[in-house]
Each structure stands twice: as C-alpha cells, then as structure tokens.
Design an enzyme around this catalytic site. Sequence first.
Site, PDB file in Angstrom:
ATOM      1  N   CYS A 247     -18.706   4.984  10.794  1.00 51.06           N
ATOM      2  CA  CYS A 247     -18.533   6.233  11.533  1.00 51.06           C
ATOM      3  C   CYS A 247     -19.680   7.242  11.314  1.00 51.06           C
ATOM      4  O   CYS A 247     -20.769   7.022  11.812  1.00 51.06           O
ATOM      5  CB  CYS A 247     -17.165   6.806  11.180  1.00 51.06           C
ATOM      6  SG  CYS A 247     -16.537   7.963  12.389  1.00 51.06           S
TER       7      CYS A 247
ATOM      8  N   ARG B 138     -11.713  13.945  21.039  1.00 49.81           N
ATOM      9  CA  ARG B 138     -11.901  12.976  19.939  1.00 49.81           C
ATOM     10  C   ARG B 138     -11.242  11.659  20.312  1.00 49.81           C
ATOM     11  O   ARG B 138     -10.192  11.637  20.953  1.00 49.81           O
ATOM     12  CB  ARG B 138     -11.238  13.490  18.649  1.00 49.81           C
ATOM     13  CG  ARG B 138     -11.972  14.603  17.978  1.00 49.81           C
ATOM     14  CD  ARG B 138     -11.420  14.857  16.591  1.00 49.81           C
ATOM     15  NE  ARG B 138     -11.990  13.933  15.602  1.00 49.81           N
ATOM     16  CZ  ARG B 138     -13.184  14.095  15.061  1.00 49.81           C
ATOM     17  NH1 ARG B 138     -13.966  15.098  15.412  1.00 49.81           N
ATOM     18  NH2 ARG B 138     -13.624  13.240  14.175  1.00 49.81           N
TER      19      ARG B 138
ATOM     20  N   HIS C 285     -12.490   2.661  10.553  1.00 51.79           N
ATOM     21  CA  HIS C 285     -12.001   3.028   9.218  1.00 51.79           C
ATOM     22  C   HIS C 285     -10.798   2.138   8.941  1.00 51.79           C
ATOM     23  O   HIS C 285     -10.468   1.239   9.712  1.00 51.79           O
ATOM     24  CB  HIS C 285     -11.531   4.481   9.208  1.00 51.79           C
ATOM     25  CG  HIS C 285     -12.609   5.476   9.377  1.00 51.79           C
ATOM     26  ND1 HIS C 285     -13.407   5.907   8.354  1.00 51.79           N
ATOM     27  CD2 HIS C 285     -13.019   6.180  10.467  1.00 51.79           C
ATOM     28  CE1 HIS C 285     -14.254   6.820   8.796  1.00 51.79           C
ATOM     29  NE2 HIS C 285     -14.043   7.005  10.077  1.00 51.79           N
TER      30      HIS C 285
HETATM   31  N1  GLN Z   1     -18.453  13.702  12.695  1.00 53.61           N
HETATM   32  C1  GLN Z   1     -18.536  12.482  13.352  1.00 53.61           C
HETATM   33  C2  GLN Z   1     -17.762  12.422  14.657  1.00 53.61           C
HETATM   34  O1  GLN Z   1     -16.671  12.995  14.768  1.00 53.61           O
HETATM   35  C3  GLN Z   1     -18.101  11.390  12.397  1.00 53.61           C
HETATM   36  C4  GLN Z   1     -16.633  11.330  12.122  1.00 53.61           C
HETATM   37  C5  GLN Z   1     -16.230  10.330  11.098  1.00 53.61           C
HETATM   38  O2  GLN Z   1     -17.030   9.876  10.265  1.00 53.61           O
HETATM   39  N2  GLN Z   1     -14.947   9.996  11.081  1.00 53.61           N
HETATM   40  O3  GLN Z   1     -18.234  11.815  15.568  1.00 53.61           O
END
Ligand code: GLN
Length: 239
Positions: free
Chosen positions: A96, A130, A195
């Site tokens: 990520c 998101r 993840h």
């Molecule tokens: N900040 C980044 C995004 O939201 C990475 C997020 C994360 O590592 N879960 O794209």
Amino acid sequence: MEKEGKKLTICHLYPKLLNLYGDIGNIKALKYRAENRGIEVILKDVNVNESVPEADIYFIGGGQDRQQIDVSFELQKHKEFLLQKRDENKVFLAICGGFQLLADYFQPIKGEKLIGISLLSAYTVGGKKRFIGNVTAKTDFITPETLVGFENHSGRTYLTGETKPLSKIIVGNGNNGEDLTEGARFKNVFGTYLHGSFLPKNPHFTDYLLKLALNIDSILPLDDEIEMSAHNSLINKPY
Ligand code: GLN
C-alpha cells in the site's frame, strides 16, 4: 531444495512509521516459513536516520499520508543503494503506502507530491473515494493462482514502462478501480495494496518469495491446512 545452514536476512524498512493492519505479520510469515525449513532468519529494522543494510528481502508496509511524507524523505537518501539491490535481484515486498513510495510518486488530493524511489515504474494520484474492502485477485505464476487480502487506500496507481501487474482483480478495486490490475512487479520487486496481513493467508506466495530470495527452485512443503483454510474462506468474499 534448500540446504541446511542457509541464512536469510530480512530488512524491515520504517516499521515505526509504516505498519498498518498488522503489516508486521508479513515479516512473521516469512520468518516462520523459513525457520520451519531449517533456515536461520536475521531480522534488521531500519528507522529514520539509520543506514540500510545488505539483505535478501526488503519489506515496507502501509501507512497514512502523514507518515508517508517522512518515509518519502528518508528513502531518497537510500535510493541509489536500493536501486542497486533491485538490480542484484534482491526481493522487495511493499504494501500500500510503501508500494506507492517504491514507485515514482504519490500525489495526494491535498498537499505536496511525495517522491518515490522508482524501483517500480508507476505513479499514484489521490482519489475522492477510498477503496475499502475484500480483494480476490488471480496471478499467472503460482498455485493456487489466487491472492486474497483487504484494501484500504485513496491512491489510484497506474503502471508504466516495464512494470507489470502482480495479479488481475476478481473482487475489489486494486490499483485504480479501472484497469483490473492489482499490485506490481518489476524484477523481484513486488508491490500490492493487499493488507491482511497479506502473507499469512497467502502461504504459496510467501514460499514464492522465499524461493526467489534463497535462489532455489523448490522448498520443503509445510502443513498449510490453517493457512489455506484462511485463504479459501476469503476467496470471492464480497466487497
Ligand atoms: N495513504 C495512502 C492511500 O490512502 C496509503 C494508504 C495505506 O497504506 N493503507 O492511498
């Protein structure tokens, strides 16, 4: 097959800044599966203002945009060294936020562009919505072909140049919600949005990384009943 007396060094980059959703579980899975084959594992953490050691596997986890600012700055100091390790075919696994920073850049919706170290050819731009949910994706190089995990990111990543997708999305959004790609690979550098922790429930991919890192073609099988039941329970799980 691996030989007795083999050693494996795993370097964890910035564990205090990037370690979302138990990303440390990826290190634990690599260590557990190597040690169960009689391989001695040496773990080395690298924090801010420390030098990066020689290693067989480099791991970097995910994190918030805020922590990514510091890591982006730190990584620049080690860019040449890490590019050299990539070109020596060392294994990298980046999750990520770490994935975004091993590529060219991450431009968040608000704030400055975060420069990466271009081990992968890809760039990321922040999206309004998101992507949060379960992911099932399909590879073409391991058995079983599936990878499972959980994504949570605003960044949309687009692969360029010779960097190829790690897998193809079956459930979820993956890199950008548009082209059905999930993750990235160039040489032995792997990036993914998964993840979970990712490796404990993808033991076949963990072994794939171990074989690359140890430069061996086959590895002793382990009893993966629990790991594979976790894997199978997540295949095609709705978003
Ligand atoms: N900040 C980044 C995004 O939201 C990475 C997020 C994360 O590592 N879960 O794209």
